[in-house]
Design a protein around this motif. Structure first.
Motif, PDB file in Angstrom:
ATOM      1  N   ARG A 228       0.858  -1.174   0.000  1.00  0.00           N
ATOM      2  CA  ARG A 228       0.000   0.000   0.000  1.00  0.00           C
ATOM      3  C   ARG A 228       0.906   1.239   0.000  1.00  0.00           C
ATOM      4  O   ARG A 228       2.107   1.143   0.306  1.00  0.00           O
ATOM      5  CB  ARG A 228      -0.925   0.021   1.197  1.00  0.00           C
ATOM      6  CG  ARG A 228      -0.229   0.305   2.513  1.00  0.00           C
ATOM      7  CD  ARG A 228      -1.204   0.424   3.642  1.00  0.00           C
ATOM      8  NE  ARG A 228      -0.508   0.708   4.904  1.00  0.00           N
ATOM      9  CZ  ARG A 228      -1.128   0.848   6.072  1.00  0.00           C
ATOM     10  NH1 ARG A 228      -2.455   0.703   6.135  1.00  0.00           N
ATOM     11  NH2 ARG A 228      -0.439   1.132   7.142  1.00  0.00           N
ATOM     12  N   ALA A 229       0.345   2.371  -0.299  1.00  0.00           N
ATOM     13  CA  ALA A 229       1.125   3.608  -0.331  1.00  0.00           C
ATOM     14  C   ALA A 229       1.071   4.292   1.026  1.00  0.00           C
ATOM     15  O   ALA A 229       0.022   4.320   1.700  1.00  0.00           O
ATOM     16  CB  ALA A 229       0.585   4.543  -1.411  1.00  0.00           C
ATOM     17  N   ASP A 230       2.222   4.816   1.458  1.00  0.00           N
ATOM     18  CA  ASP A 230       2.231   5.572   2.714  1.00  0.00           C
ATOM     19  C   ASP A 230       1.801   7.003   2.451  1.00  0.00           C
ATOM     20  O   ASP A 230       1.333   7.337   1.362  1.00  0.00           O
ATOM     21  CB  ASP A 230       3.611   5.483   3.355  1.00  0.00           C
ATOM     22  CG  ASP A 230       4.706   6.076   2.475  1.00  0.00           C
ATOM     23  OD1 ASP A 230       4.364   6.716   1.453  1.00  0.00           O
ATOM     24  OD2 ASP A 230       5.897   5.894   2.806  1.00  0.00           O
ATOM     25  N   ARG A 231       1.991   7.869   3.425  1.00  0.00           N
ATOM     26  CA  ARG A 231       1.531   9.264   3.273  1.00  0.00           C
ATOM     27  C   ARG A 231       2.249   9.985   2.144  1.00  0.00           C
ATOM     28  O   ARG A 231       1.715  10.925   1.539  1.00  0.00           O
ATOM     29  CB  ARG A 231       1.744  10.006   4.579  1.00  0.00           C
ATOM     30  CG  ARG A 231       0.867   9.478   5.716  1.00  0.00           C
ATOM     31  CD  ARG A 231       1.112  10.258   6.983  1.00  0.00           C
ATOM     32  NE  ARG A 231       0.270   9.773   8.082  1.00  0.00           N
ATOM     33  CZ  ARG A 231       0.284  10.282   9.299  1.00  0.00           C
ATOM     34  NH1 ARG A 231       1.123  11.280   9.606  1.00  0.00           N
ATOM     35  NH2 ARG A 231      -0.515   9.800  10.227  1.00  0.00           N
ATOM     36  N   ASP A 232       3.478   9.558   1.864  1.00  0.00           N
ATOM     37  CA  ASP A 232       4.250  10.208   0.804  1.00  0.00           C
ATOM     38  C   ASP A 232       4.039   9.558  -0.544  1.00  0.00           C
ATOM     39  O   ASP A 232       4.669   9.957  -1.532  1.00  0.00           O
ATOM     40  CB  ASP A 232       5.738  10.166   1.147  1.00  0.00           C
ATOM     41  CG  ASP A 232       6.039  10.909   2.443  1.00  0.00           C
ATOM     42  OD1 ASP A 232       5.324  11.893   2.734  1.00  0.00           O
ATOM     43  OD2 ASP A 232       6.979  10.489   3.159  1.00  0.00           O
ATOM     44  N   GLY A 233       3.193   8.513  -0.574  1.00  0.00           N
ATOM     45  CA  GLY A 233       2.944   7.825  -1.820  1.00  0.00           C
ATOM     46  C   GLY A 233       3.932   6.729  -2.141  1.00  0.00           C
ATOM     47  O   GLY A 233       3.856   6.105  -3.199  1.00  0.00           O
ATOM     48  N   ASP A 234       4.868   6.460  -1.218  1.00  0.00           N
ATOM     49  CA  ASP A 234       5.832   5.392  -1.436  1.00  0.00           C
ATOM     50  C   ASP A 234       5.217   4.045  -1.034  1.00  0.00           C
ATOM     51  O   ASP A 234       4.475   3.973  -0.041  1.00  0.00           O
ATOM     52  CB  ASP A 234       7.097   5.644  -0.615  1.00  0.00           C
ATOM     53  CG  ASP A 234       7.799   6.920  -1.042  1.00  0.00           C
ATOM     54  OD1 ASP A 234       7.755   7.231  -2.252  1.00  0.00           O
ATOM     55  OD2 ASP A 234       8.389   7.606  -0.165  1.00  0.00           O
ATOM     56  N   PRO A 235       5.530   2.971  -1.776  1.00  0.00           N
ATOM     57  CA  PRO A 235       4.926   1.669  -1.452  1.00  0.00           C
ATOM     58  C   PRO A 235       5.522   1.053  -0.182  1.00  0.00           C
ATOM     59  O   PRO A 235       6.725   1.140   0.049  1.00  0.00           O
ATOM     60  CB  PRO A 235       5.240   0.814  -2.672  1.00  0.00           C
ATOM     61  CG  PRO A 235       6.460   1.435  -3.268  1.00  0.00           C
ATOM     62  CD  PRO A 235       6.364   2.909  -2.988  1.00  0.00           C
ATOM     63  N   VAL A 236       4.638   0.456   0.624  1.00  0.00           N
ATOM     64  CA  VAL A 236       5.027  -0.320   1.808  1.00  0.00           C
ATOM     65  C   VAL A 236       4.637  -1.765   1.544  1.00  0.00           C
ATOM     66  O   VAL A 236       3.484  -2.050   1.216  1.00  0.00           O
ATOM     67  CB  VAL A 236       4.325   0.201   3.079  1.00  0.00           C
ATOM     68  CG1 VAL A 236       4.701  -0.660   4.279  1.00  0.00           C
ATOM     69  CG2 VAL A 236       4.689   1.659   3.321  1.00  0.00           C
ATOM     70  N   TYR A 237       5.612  -2.678   1.688  1.00  0.00           N
ATOM     71  CA  TYR A 237       5.389  -4.075   1.324  1.00  0.00           C
ATOM     72  C   TYR A 237       5.182  -4.936   2.578  1.00  0.00           C
ATOM     73  O   TYR A 237       5.878  -4.791   3.576  1.00  0.00           O
ATOM     74  CB  TYR A 237       6.573  -4.615   0.527  1.00  0.00           C
ATOM     75  CG  TYR A 237       6.765  -3.900  -0.799  1.00  0.00           C
ATOM     76  CD1 TYR A 237       6.035  -4.262  -1.917  1.00  0.00           C
ATOM     77  CD2 TYR A 237       7.687  -2.865  -0.900  1.00  0.00           C
ATOM     78  CE1 TYR A 237       6.218  -3.608  -3.123  1.00  0.00           C
ATOM     79  CE2 TYR A 237       7.872  -2.198  -2.107  1.00  0.00           C
ATOM     80  CZ  TYR A 237       7.138  -2.571  -3.214  1.00  0.00           C
ATOM     81  OH  TYR A 237       7.305  -1.917  -4.407  1.00  0.00           O
ATOM     82  N   GLN A 238       4.227  -5.835   2.479  1.00  0.00           N
ATOM     83  CA  GLN A 238       3.991  -6.843   3.529  1.00  0.00           C
ATOM     84  C   GLN A 238       3.172  -7.975   2.910  1.00  0.00           C
ATOM     85  O   GLN A 238       2.002  -7.792   2.563  1.00  0.00           O
ATOM     86  CB  GLN A 238       3.251  -6.246   4.720  1.00  0.00           C
ATOM     87  CG  GLN A 238       3.147  -7.213   5.895  1.00  0.00           C
ATOM     88  CD  GLN A 238       2.404  -6.602   7.066  1.00  0.00           C
ATOM     89  OE1 GLN A 238       1.175  -6.510   7.029  1.00  0.00           O
ATOM     90  NE2 GLN A 238       3.136  -6.185   8.078  1.00  0.00           N
ATOM     91  N   SER A 239       3.806  -9.133   2.782  1.00  0.00           N
ATOM     92  CA  SER A 239       3.134 -10.253   2.134  1.00  0.00           C
ATOM     93  C   SER A 239       1.841 -10.601   2.881  1.00  0.00           C
ATOM     94  O   SER A 239       1.819 -10.663   4.109  1.00  0.00           O
ATOM     95  CB  SER A 239       4.055 -11.467   2.098  1.00  0.00           C
ATOM     96  OG  SER A 239       3.468 -12.497   1.344  1.00  0.00           O
ATOM     97  N   ALA A 240       0.773 -10.829   2.144  1.00  0.00           N
ATOM     98  CA  ALA A 240      -0.547 -11.068   2.738  1.00  0.00           C
ATOM     99  C   ALA A 240      -0.709 -12.529   3.129  1.00  0.00           C
ATOM    100  O   ALA A 240      -0.289 -13.443   2.405  1.00  0.00           O
ATOM    101  CB  ALA A 240      -1.649 -10.664   1.765  1.00  0.00           C
ATOM    102  N   SER A 241      -1.307 -12.754   4.293  1.00  0.00           N
ATOM    103  CA  SER A 241      -1.642 -14.104   4.744  1.00  0.00           C
ATOM    104  C   SER A 241      -2.824 -14.002   5.681  1.00  0.00           C
ATOM    105  O   SER A 241      -3.104 -12.942   6.259  1.00  0.00           O
ATOM    106  CB  SER A 241      -0.455 -14.760   5.464  1.00  0.00           C
ATOM    107  OG  SER A 241      -0.138 -14.038   6.642  1.00  0.00           O
ATOM    108  N   GLY A 242      -3.521 -15.109   5.864  1.00  0.00           N
ATOM    109  CA  GLY A 242      -4.694 -15.136   6.734  1.00  0.00           C
ATOM    110  C   GLY A 242      -5.841 -15.846   6.057  1.00  0.00           C
ATOM    111  O   GLY A 242      -5.649 -16.641   5.118  1.00  0.00           O
ATOM    112  N   SER A 243      -7.048 -15.562   6.513  1.00  0.00           N
ATOM    113  CA  SER A 243      -8.237 -16.208   5.959  1.00  0.00           C
ATOM    114  C   SER A 243      -9.365 -15.209   5.843  1.00  0.00           C
ATOM    115  O   SER A 243      -9.433 -14.231   6.596  1.00  0.00           O
ATOM    116  CB  SER A 243      -8.680 -17.386   6.853  1.00  0.00           C
ATOM    117  OG  SER A 243      -9.085 -16.907   8.124  1.00  0.00           O
ATOM    118  N   VAL A 244     -10.229 -15.493   4.882  1.00  0.00           N
ATOM    119  CA  VAL A 244     -11.436 -14.696   4.684  1.00  0.00           C
ATOM    120  C   VAL A 244     -12.595 -15.670   4.549  1.00  0.00           C
ATOM    121  O   VAL A 244     -12.643 -16.459   3.596  1.00  0.00           O
ATOM    122  CB  VAL A 244     -11.329 -13.804   3.430  1.00  0.00           C
ATOM    123  CG1 VAL A 244     -12.636 -13.044   3.213  1.00  0.00           C
ATOM    124  CG2 VAL A 244     -10.159 -12.830   3.542  1.00  0.00           C
TER     125      VAL A 244
END
Length: 398
Positions: A228-244
């Protein structure tokens, strides 16, 4: 067998009767025989306690003095020794047992598998049997070394294995296998919907959720992204895991033929039994049959006498024949099997599915029963996929 008397270790209570019995007491003391607890017994007799080893000398003294000597009471191991002497089979058998145990101590009497469960103990026994080690085998260091090498060549069973033989017992010592995972660089992943569904719960452990409870999502829609983009528009990475968890409506179909060829047990079987004793293998029963297809199993039954293990075992091998047979189902049975097939298809795709509603429509056609099943169920609909770049407009992915 001649009768023998074992008096030496006994304690006796004797009675001496006759004229001038008092002199007998003096003669006994002069001969070095110790009498204790001397008591007067009537007008012409005395009773006393004596050691069994002195009985022969006391009888000689009484005979020289013309007195009568009787044993009133006898305690000690002499009576037991006399009974054993009259029953030579008891002590000869005990002696033979000790000799045999000493001679047979080089054979395997029992195998201790330690902390191994039943399944792994069976696998280890098969490997040992392949090297010739079983109850009744005479063990040598070369044979143990060969078995250790065979076991060490099976790293999927345990991390370390050792064989130690002592006192007729073969100890199998093992440690549990530990896997060390090497973390490699993996691309960031996102979560996508596996089906059209209504979102009921979102449990995203990492990543950035893109769906909320109550929302309807389409198959392939992004549920959680890895950036997702932070306040400055730079991407922040975090691999997604979990359940829906979502509510899904799906249909499955199955065709169950009224006639079907399946593999079944025919009832024919063959058995092989071999008794392994020290230095010998005795076939007890062997019925061989050439089965093209069969279920096979084998077992080892150690010999025991009550709680005492014996150096031997009974090996049993079974074979139960299988053959292709054409089965004919009634329409009702075919319908039940078709319904079960639809449910199995659902559980293969969604193992955690909780069925809320279900309906079946079955028709007989094409030589069988055709079933269409409609299910409404809740399950985890999140499936991993490639990360969705921020610059791209989210689009459904299969």
């Amino acid at each position: 067998m001649a009768e023998r008397r074992f008096w030496a270790a006994d304690r006796l209570r004797i009675l001496v009767e006759g004229p001038d019995a008092r002199r007998f007491l003096s003669d006994a003391a002069a001969a070095g025989v110790r009498l204790r607890r001397v008591r007067c017994a009537g007008q012409s007799g005395y009773s006393a306690a004596a050691a069994g080893r002195d009985l022969a000398r006391l009888r000689q003294l009484a005979e020289r003095s013309g007195l009568q000597l009787r044993v009133l009471r006898r305690t000690g191991p002499g009576r037991l020794a006399e009974r054993l002497w009259q029953r030579p089979g008891v002590w000869v058998g005990a002696l033979l047992f000790v000799v045999l145990v000493r001679f047979l101590s080089g054979f395997v009497w029992t195998i201790d598998f330690g902390a191994l469960d039943t399944a792994r103990a069976g696998q280890v026994r098969q490997i040992l049997d392949g090297t010739g080690i079983r109850e009744g085998t005479r063990v040598s260091e070369e044979l143990l070394q060969t078995a250790r090498q065979q076991l060490a060549a099976q790293p999927e069973l345990f991390g370390w294995v050792g064989l130690n033989f002592a006192g007729g017992c073969l100890f199998v010592e093992t440690t549990a296998m530990e896997r060390q995972s090497i973390r490699t660089a993996t691309p960031e992943t996102a979560l996508y919907a596996s089906d059209n569904a209504q979102v009921l719960a979102v449990r995203v452990a990492s990543g950035f959720a893109q769906a909320a409870p109550g929302q309807y999502v389409a198959k392939g829609q992004l549920l959680a992204n890895a950036q997702r983009a932070d306040r400055d528009g730079d991407p922040v990475y975090q691999s997604a895991s979990g359940s829906v968890t979502g509510r899904v409506q799906r249909s499955f179909t199955a065709l169950q033929p009224l006639r079907q060829t399946v593999s079944v047990l025919t009832g024919r079987s063959a058995m092989q039994q071999t008794l392994y004793l020290p230095g010998a293998a005795l076939p007890l029963e062997e019925s061989q049959a050439a089965f093209a297809e069969a279920d096979r199993s084998e077992s080892w039954q150690p010999l025991a006498l009550g709680q005492l293990a014996l150096p031997g075992c009974l090996y049993i091998r079974w074979e139960m024949e299988r053959a292709d047979r054409e089965l004919t189902y009634t329409p009702a049975a075919a319908e039940a099997l078709a319904k079960r097939s639809c449910v199995q298809q659902l559980l293969v795709e969604y193992p955690d599915a909780e069925i809320e509603q279900q309906s079946f429509a079955c028709v007989q056609r094409d030589g069988g029963v055709y079933c269409t099943a409609e299910f409404v169920f809740r399950a985890d609909i999140a499936r991993p996929g490639a990360m969705q770049p921020l610059a791209e407009t989210p689009s459904p992915q299969a």
